[in-house]
Design an enzyme around this catalytic site. Structure first.
Site, PDB file in Angstrom:
ATOM      1  N   ASP A 195      35.299 -66.942 -59.584  1.00  0.00           N
ATOM      2  CA  ASP A 195      34.363 -67.856 -60.215  1.00  0.00           C
ATOM      3  C   ASP A 195      34.205 -67.425 -61.680  1.00  0.00           C
ATOM      4  O   ASP A 195      34.520 -66.280 -62.037  1.00  0.00           O
ATOM      5  CB  ASP A 195      33.017 -67.801 -59.495  1.00  0.00           C
ATOM      6  N   ASP A 213      31.301 -68.786 -64.294  1.00  0.00           N
ATOM      7  CA  ASP A 213      29.909 -68.632 -64.719  1.00  0.00           C
ATOM      8  C   ASP A 213      29.202 -67.624 -63.825  1.00  0.00           C
ATOM      9  O   ASP A 213      29.123 -67.792 -62.604  1.00  0.00           O
ATOM     10  CB  ASP A 213      29.178 -69.979 -64.650  1.00  0.00           C
TER      11      ASP A 213
END
Length: 344
Positions: free
Chosen positions: A27, A29
């Site tokens: 991922d 963010d």
């Protein structure tokens, strides 16, 4: 080498995770960066993992930017990446729509350039108004500048009965100044106005996992994320292992309360966890030990932590005690005192 069979305590690994798995599905963010700036230890950890032979793929529910833009940003931060290394929820929702709509269909877009590019790649035509003849509506994160009137356009079209899609439904997104509303909050605006329900593509749902597998070809993937309800649940749904890092939205209290589908295989502070093994959490008659810490649910009423050493080992021991006590449910006892003892 899946550890999915044990959802009652974090798993151990004698080998560094970067050696035990061939691909990290990362991922962005809250894991690699926040507010556009690299998270501490991220760049050097990813560089070392990549140099050691681990393939790095960046899997994000944020549909705002194109893969080219994301790859350029990562390279500027010091992590060289190509557009092919980036998989977005915009790509996942565009494939989902292309499977259901005729080629050349006009689609009302509420979101950013990443969503428009992904739709064009699948032979769909983005339009801006409910009066432009769309046959479907799609929403993706459009950034803080997205005008309120865009939600009205989506609502007009959805209220007419057009199929409605969403790249993802993350309610929040981490930034440099804190936690901000995410695409899920924007989807709720249209849901409230219309009473309709969208088809959703992003993590933790199958369309995103399918998109990731198709684009990476990973054989022994490790999902790396900061969110229990997207990254970790997505790994659970896909039957693959996961590493939770504590650099984003999940804190210790949320982790301890996690139901089985939100329990990661491994837990670490940040991306340095890719470069090390993971200590084993042992169970001796309901007393869970990791490193110099022990954790137990006392008399079915209190979660107790004792010991010293790396606080992260204490958290892992607490997870074993809490998750085993909760079984297939969510741990409901107060965790405040035990978490405070960790100082995390």
């Amino acid at each position: 080498m899946s550890q999915q069979q044990d959802r009652y305590r974090p798993s151990g690994s004698s080998a560094a995770l970067s050696a035990a798995y061939d691909t990290a599905l990362l991922d962005l963010d809250g894991v690699v960066y926040a507010g556009g700036e690299a998270i501490v230890h991220a760049v050097e950890s990813l560089t070392t993992a990549r140099d050691g032979g681990m393939h790095l793929a960046y899997v994000t529910n944020n549909a705002l930017r194109t893969p080219d833009a994301v790859a350029e940003h990562l390279t500027e931060l010091g992590v060289p990446a190509e557009a092919a290394d980036v998989i977005t929820s915009a790509q996942a929702v565009a494939r989902l729509m292309a499977d259901q709509l005729p080629a050349g269909s006009r689609v009302l877009v509420v979101g950013g350039e990443g969503l428009r590019v992904a739709l064009r790649e699948r032979g769909l035509v983005p339009v801006e108004s409910a009066d432009d003849g769309p046959v479907a509506v799609v929403q993706g994160y459009g950034g803080p500048e997205l005008a309120w009137g865009r939600f009205a356009e989506a609502s007009y079209a959805v209220a007419r009965g057009l199929p409605w899609y969403a790249s993802n439904t993350d309610l929040t997104i981490p930034g440099a100044r804190g936690i901000a509303p995410g695409n899920g909050a924007a989807v709720e605006v249209v849901r409230i106005a219309t009473g309709a329900e969208p088809q959703v593509a992003g993590k933790p749902l199958p369309p995103m996992h399918r998109e990731t597998v198709l684009r990476t070809g990973a054989e022994r993937p490790l999902v790396v994320g900061d969110r229990l309800d997207t990254d970790i649940e997505g790994a659970f749904n896909g039957g693959v292992d996961s590493l939770l890092v504590l650099t984003g939205v999940t804190d210790a209290a949320r982790l301890l309360a996690a139901p089985p589908q939100h329990r990661p295989t491994y837990v670490d502070r940040d991306l340095r966890g890719l470069l090390t093994g993971q200590p084993e959490v042992t169970d001796a008659g309901g007393v869970f030990r990791c490193g110099g810490w022990t954790a137990v649910v006392r008399d079915g009423e209190e979660l107790v932590l004792e010991g010293e050493g790396d606080p992260l080992d204490g958290l892992r021991a607490l997870c074993g005690a809490a998750w085993t006590f909760a079984g297939d449910g969510a741990f409901g006892l107060d965790t405040g005192k035990a978490v405070a003892a960790l100082g995390l």
